[in-house]
Design an enzyme around this catalytic site. Structure first.
Site, PDB file in Angstrom:
ATOM      1  N   LYS A 199      -0.817  -9.667  -1.022  1.00 40.66           N
ATOM      2  CA  LYS A 199       0.433  -9.662  -0.266  1.00 40.66           C
ATOM      3  C   LYS A 199       0.328  -8.588   0.809  1.00 40.66           C
ATOM      4  CE  LYS A 199       4.791  -8.852   0.920  1.00 40.66           C
ATOM      5  NZ  LYS A 199       5.136  -7.762   1.882  1.00 40.66           N
ATOM      6  N   GLY A 256       6.586   2.652  -4.703  1.00 44.92           N
ATOM      7  CA  GLY A 256       5.724   2.676  -5.877  1.00 44.92           C
ATOM      8  C   GLY A 256       6.502   2.776  -7.168  1.00 44.92           C
ATOM      9  N   GLU A 273      -1.514   3.975  -5.030  1.00 44.48           N
ATOM     10  CA  GLU A 273      -1.936   4.981  -4.058  1.00 44.48           C
ATOM     11  C   GLU A 273      -0.739   5.186  -3.151  1.00 44.48           C
ATOM     12  OE1 GLU A 273      -2.522   6.713  -0.908  1.00 44.48           O
ATOM     13  OE2 GLU A 273      -3.723   5.006  -0.261  1.00 44.48           O
ATOM     14  N   CYS A 307      -1.833   8.217   4.996  1.00 41.61           N
ATOM     15  CA  CYS A 307      -1.280   8.854   3.803  1.00 41.61           C
ATOM     16  C   CYS A 307      -1.871  10.231   3.541  1.00 41.61           C
ATOM     17  CB  CYS A 307      -1.475   7.947   2.588  1.00 41.61           C
ATOM     18  SG  CYS A 307      -3.192   7.457   2.321  1.00 41.61           S
ATOM     19  N   GLU A 404       7.285  13.189   4.027  1.00 38.59           N
ATOM     20  CA  GLU A 404       6.228  12.458   4.725  1.00 38.59           C
ATOM     21  C   GLU A 404       6.815  11.763   5.953  1.00 38.59           C
ATOM     22  OE1 GLU A 404       2.455   9.731   3.461  1.00 38.59           O
ATOM     23  OE2 GLU A 404       4.394   9.108   2.672  1.00 38.59           O
TER      24      GLU A 404
END
Length: 500
Positions: A199, A256, A273, A307, A404
């Protein structure tokens, strides 16, 4: 702003974009979404539409899972010899190399990154990943165990372990490295003998769909690789599906956690991750010029949409002003433009949503009292471009230090070598990567041991290699990708003990 027409496209890219709405790959066939719906994917350099893509939803996910289950349980895949899988995976790597320019241009159009860098880095590395795991297909082994069985001292046994494929794997990949992240998951999953549903992110589905054509060209059996483009609801359906045995996800920590929650129904295996806010530490005794160049790359690579980006720049106080100004001066010289322009060094952010997020952080940083040595605002008036920004006069509690941003923004903080830097570097919910710059090798190793991060790079940044395991501490994820450790997520160990 320069239009796409000003840069020549390969015939393959022109044909792919002009061939009508892109379809889903399910059971070896290209098919429309069950609903018939499509969505538009756009060029972030201009905001203009590129093509329409099938809008996969839960019904399409269910079809793909059934196809993958059939291929795993009853198709030719389970009985295929490891060296046959090896040859197929190696062929995928070869085709990617042969079509590197085509994939690079499509990645630039869909994501905004430099086409040249995408071809030379993203596509070349993806090809390497497929070849690396092709070699592993014949080397996934169990072991014999000399058991003692203390409650049967006179009996004899033959005991051994098998490493078997997990089964049907759902692979959900992000928009920042669409092709590369797909390869990190597809290659080990397939080498181990699993079947998959990929996906891709809704912002960047095109190279994943083109990759589907590569798997067909390479000769993979129907149903082994299925690709469902769509939005978060498709990812949620895949994560929650009772007939999916494993989910691998790369993306934000927030999403996540939702993946974990969705996967708990049948307790499927999960690897993650996730996000990062990585420290990049520069000691006063570092090679100044090398550290400036490396520190710039640490937060500007892939437009900061990375990331592992070294977006917390810790500089020893003795050189703080000189060093941060040098980084700002270098950032101010970066060539900004569309990814198809071969001179571009910094392209646009991926979408309006990401542009709004990053410019929101710029405003928040300035409002909190940070000072921009360079940048601090959007660039141009077309597309999703943001100036590279170096913030100083920041405090640890500022959002630009703690959260982030996923854009070309760095926050620089001074440290005193006597007091140490590890505690400040570890003051984060994340622990994905870190950089250390010093000529003192003992200091480098001591600091590396103190940093809570899955990857620590010394006198370099982004020091990746396919053979090196990659993953995070804390809320940066579960498990490891790449290297031999990358196979652990896609295999399960069976113990067999035979009484003789």
């Amino acid at each position: 702003m320069t239009a796409i027409a000003d840069f020549p496209l390969t015939a393959g890219v022109q044909g792919f974009l002009g061939g009508g709405p892109k379809k889903l790959l399910i059971g070896g066939e290209w098919t429309s979404a069950a609903s018939g719906r499509t969505f538009v994917t756009c060029d972030p350099a201009t905001g203009n539409p590129l093509t329409e893509v099938a809008h996969g939803q839960s019904e399409d996910v269910d079809r793909a899972v059934r196809a993958a289950r059939q291929a795993f349980d009853n198709g030719p895949w389970p009985s295929m010899k490891p060296n046959q899988r090896e040859r197929l995976l190696w062929r995928v790597g070869d085709i990617l190399s042969e079509r590197a320019e085509e994939f690079g241009q499509l990645e630039a159009l869909d994501n905004g990154k430099s086409a040249g860098i995408a071809s030379a880095v993203d596509v070349a590395w993806a090809a390497d990943v497929f070849r690396y795991y092709a070699g592993w297909a014949t080397k996934i082994e169990g072991s014999t165990v000399n058991v003692s069985m203390p409650f049967a001292p006179d009996a004899q046994f033959h005991a051994y372990t098998l490493r078997e494929p997990v089964g049907v794997c759902g692979l959900i990949v992000p928009w920042n490295f669409p092709l590369l992240m797909a390869s990190w998951k597809l290659a080990p999953a397939l080498a181990a003998g699993n079947t998959v549903i990929l996906k891709p992110a809704e912002q960047t589905p095109l190279t994943a769909l083109l990759l589907g054509e590569v798997f067909q060209e390479a000769g993979f059996p129907a149903g082994v690789v299925n690709i469902v483009s769509g939005f978060g609801d498709a990812g949620a359906a895949l994560s929650a599906h009772e007939d999916v045995d494993k989910i691998a996800f790369t993306g934000s920590t927030e999403v996540g956690k939702k993946i974990v929650d969705a996967a708990k129904g049948n307790l499927k295996k999960v690897s993650l991750e996730l996000g990062g806010k990585s420290p990049n530490i520069v000691f006063a005794d570092a090679d100044f010029d090398a550290a400036v160049e490396g520190s710039l790359n640490a937060w500007l690579f892939n437009h900061g949409q990375c990331c592992v980006a070294g977006t917390r720049l810790f500089v020893e106080d003795k050189i703080f002003d000189e060093f941060t100004q040098a980084v700002a001066d270098a950032a101010g010289q970066v060539k900004i433009g569309p990814g198809l322009d071969p001179t571009t060094q910094l392209g646009p952010l991926v979408s309006q949503e990401q542009f709004d997020k990053v410019t929101g952080y710029l405003a928040a940083g300035l409002a909190d009292g940070a000072r921009a040595l360079t940048g601090g605002k959007r660039w141009g008036d077309t597309g999703y471009f943001v100036e590279p920004t170096v913030f100083v006069d920041v405090k640890p509690e500022f959002s630009i230090v703690r959260e982030e941003i996923f854009g070309p923004v760095v926050a620089a903080l001074p440290f005193n070598a006597e007091a140490g830097v590890a505690a400040a570097a570890n003051d984060s919910i994340y622990g994905l990567a870190a950089g250390i710059w010093t000529k003192d090798i003992s200091k480098a190793h001591r600091t590396a041991r103190q940093i809570k991060a899955g990857s620590v790079w010394i006198n370099q940044y982004n020091g990746f290699d396919t053979a090196m395991p990659f993953g995070g501490y804390k809320q940066s994820g579960w498990g490891r990708e790449l290297g031999a450790a990358g196979l652990d997520a896609y295999t399960i160990t069976k113990a067999v003990n035979v009484a003789l």
